[in-house]
Design an enzyme around this catalytic site. Structure first.
Site, mmCIF file in Angstrom:
data_model
loop_
_atom_site.group_PDB
_atom_site.id
_atom_site.type_symbol
_atom_site.label_atom_id
_atom_site.label_comp_id
_atom_site.label_asym_id
_atom_site.label_seq_id
_atom_site.Cartn_x
_atom_site.Cartn_y
_atom_site.Cartn_z
ATOM 1 N N ASP A 1 -7.735 -4.280 1.484
ATOM 2 C CA ASP A 1 -8.657 -3.337 0.870
ATOM 3 C C ASP A 1 -9.723 -3.089 1.916
ATOM 4 O OD1 ASP A 1 -9.290 -1.633 -1.283
ATOM 5 O OD2 ASP A 1 -11.049 -2.862 -1.674
ATOM 6 N N SER A 2 -10.007 -1.835 2.138
ATOM 7 C CA SER A 2 -10.883 -1.493 3.238
ATOM 8 C C SER A 2 -11.766 -0.341 2.809
ATOM 9 C CB SER A 2 -10.049 -1.091 4.452
ATOM 10 O OG SER A 2 -9.012 -0.205 4.063
ATOM 11 N N THR B 1 0.852 -1.206 0.000
ATOM 12 C CA THR B 1 0.000 0.000 0.000
ATOM 13 C C THR B 1 0.875 1.238 0.000
ATOM 14 O OG1 THR B 1 -1.627 1.278 1.255
ATOM 15 C CG2 THR B 1 -0.172 -0.108 2.547
ATOM 16 N N PHE C 1 -6.555 8.101 10.286
ATOM 17 C CA PHE C 1 -6.524 8.654 8.925
ATOM 18 C C PHE C 1 -7.915 8.473 8.309
ATOM 19 C CE2 PHE C 1 -6.547 4.722 6.393
ATOM 20 C CZ PHE C 1 -6.254 3.790 7.361
ATOM 21 N N LYS D 1 -7.795 1.888 19.043
ATOM 22 C CA LYS D 1 -8.377 1.639 17.720
ATOM 23 C C LYS D 1 -7.998 0.242 17.238
ATOM 24 C CE LYS D 1 -8.614 2.857 12.867
ATOM 25 N NZ LYS D 1 -8.063 3.559 11.706
ATOM 26 N N ASP E 1 -11.653 8.328 9.907
ATOM 27 C CA ASP E 1 -11.647 8.215 11.373
ATOM 28 C C ASP E 1 -12.277 9.405 12.098
ATOM 29 O OD1 ASP E 1 -10.650 5.633 11.801
ATOM 30 O OD2 ASP E 1 -8.571 6.290 11.565
HETATM 31 P P1 ITT Z 1 -4.196 1.369 -0.836
HETATM 32 O O1 ITT Z 1 -5.128 0.897 -1.914
HETATM 33 O O2 ITT Z 1 -2.901 1.916 -1.343
HETATM 34 O O3 ITT Z 1 -3.992 0.349 0.250
HETATM 35 P P2 ITT Z 1 -6.287 3.344 -0.286
HETATM 36 O O4 ITT Z 1 -6.155 4.708 0.332
HETATM 37 O O5 ITT Z 1 -6.760 3.240 -1.711
HETATM 38 O O6 ITT Z 1 -4.881 2.629 -0.084
HETATM 39 P P3 ITT Z 1 -8.532 1.661 0.545
HETATM 40 O O7 ITT Z 1 -9.026 1.578 -0.866
HETATM 41 O O8 ITT Z 1 -8.303 0.379 1.297
HETATM 42 O O9 ITT Z 1 -7.181 2.517 0.678
HETATM 43 O O10 ITT Z 1 -9.497 2.530 1.456
HETATM 44 C C1 ITT Z 1 -10.617 3.203 0.948
HETATM 45 C C2 ITT Z 1 -10.899 4.426 1.765
HETATM 46 O O11 ITT Z 1 -11.266 4.058 3.102
HETATM 47 C C3 ITT Z 1 -9.722 5.389 1.862
HETATM 48 O O12 ITT Z 1 -10.250 6.694 1.717
HETATM 49 C C4 ITT Z 1 -9.205 5.149 3.265
HETATM 50 O O13 ITT Z 1 -8.593 6.309 3.800
HETATM 51 C C5 ITT Z 1 -10.480 4.773 4.031
HETATM 52 N N1 ITT Z 1 -10.143 3.923 5.191
HETATM 53 C C6 ITT Z 1 -9.656 2.666 5.165
HETATM 54 N N2 ITT Z 1 -9.387 2.234 6.409
HETATM 55 C C7 ITT Z 1 -9.694 3.240 7.253
HETATM 56 C C8 ITT Z 1 -9.600 3.418 8.646
HETATM 57 O O14 ITT Z 1 -9.094 2.490 9.437
HETATM 58 N N3 ITT Z 1 -10.003 4.570 9.155
HETATM 59 C C9 ITT Z 1 -10.480 5.540 8.369
HETATM 60 N N4 ITT Z 1 -10.581 5.479 7.042
HETATM 61 C C10 ITT Z 1 -10.198 4.328 6.474
#
Ligand code: ITT
Length: 205
Positions: A74-75, A9, A157, A180, A160
């Site tokens: 992926d989140s 990432t 980030f 967290k 949050d």
């Molecule tokens: P990578 O694909 O490089 O891992 P990304 O920023 O694209 O990074 P994701 O697609 O996994 O990350 O995340 C989608 C959105 O959800 C992105 O705006 C993140 O900041 C947010 N997000 C993910 N996990 C979070 C958390 O623990 N707290 C707050 N926001 C989160």
């Protein structure tokens, strides 16, 4: 001897969390390397339609490019009043990948006028471990709560500052990092995948 594992990432907030949680679990047996150390590797397009597909796309690409085991997550945030959006599209939701303020403000604008009892939401995280020989493991974690009316807090980030975990009166950006990690989608999925990481990296000798 420690084994190298690439964190697939470029999201700096996420790298901090992945390192903190994995370091605590592996206790120095795993050398975590950020994909930032491989500037020539292009960003992976998240073209999947599920969190699991996207986590695997990222981990497979980075493992293939480096020849090392890779771990990716992926989140995203799924807001009930928005039919589950931003969901897997949250990174592209505000049109500016990586712009946390734009992303969270867009959710707040869309929820204007929505009452407290209808502001439920959850984060999902799917973590994927991919080995250079193609072996794969995925694990999921969820974090349930509500969307606040205004952003509060400096930790964490992404979304949050607007996410109030269930049973809590503060946002996850007001929680200590440790607090967290104990409850979060990423903490849950990483603790579930950790035994597999230790076992599979151990097979590399
Ligand atoms: P990578 O694909 O490089 O891992 P990304 O920023 O694209 O990074 P994701 O697609 O996994 O990350 O995340 C989608 C959105 O959800 C992105 O705006 C993140 O900041 C947010 N997000 C993910 N996990 C979070 C958390 O623990 N707290 C707050 N926001 C989160």
């Amino acid at each position: 001897m420690s084994q190298r594992l690439v964190l697939a990432t470029r999201n700096q907030g996420k790298i901090i969390e992945l390192r903190r949680i994995l370091d605590a679990i592996s206790q120095g047996t795993i050398e975590l390397v950020s994909v930032d150390q491989y500037p020539d590797i292009p960003d992976v397009e998240e073209t999947g339609s599920t969190f699991e597909e996207n986590a695997l796309l990222k981990a497979v690409a980075i493992s293939n490019a480096t020849g090392l085991p890779a771990i990716a997550d992926d989140s995203g945030l799924c807001v009930d009043a928005l039919g589950g959006a931003p969901g897997i599209f949250s990174a592209r939701y505000a049109g500016k990948h990586g712009d946390d303020n734009a992303n969270l403000n867009k959710v707040l604008v869309e929820l204007q006028g929505v009452e407290d009892t209808k502001r439920s939401a959850h984060f999902t995280c799917v973590t994927a471990l991919v080995m250079p020989d193609g072996r794969k493991v995925t694990k999921t974690g969820e974090f349930h709560g509500f969307i606040a009316h205004v952003p509060v807090g400096e930790h964490g980030f992404g979304y949050d500052p607007i996410f109030i975990p269930q049973g809590s009166s503060i946002t996850s950006a007001q929680m200590s990092p440790h607090e967290k990690d104990l409850r979060s989608h990423r903490g849950i999925s990483l603790r579930a995948i950790a035994p597999h990481v230790i076992e599979l990296l151990g097979t590399l000798g």
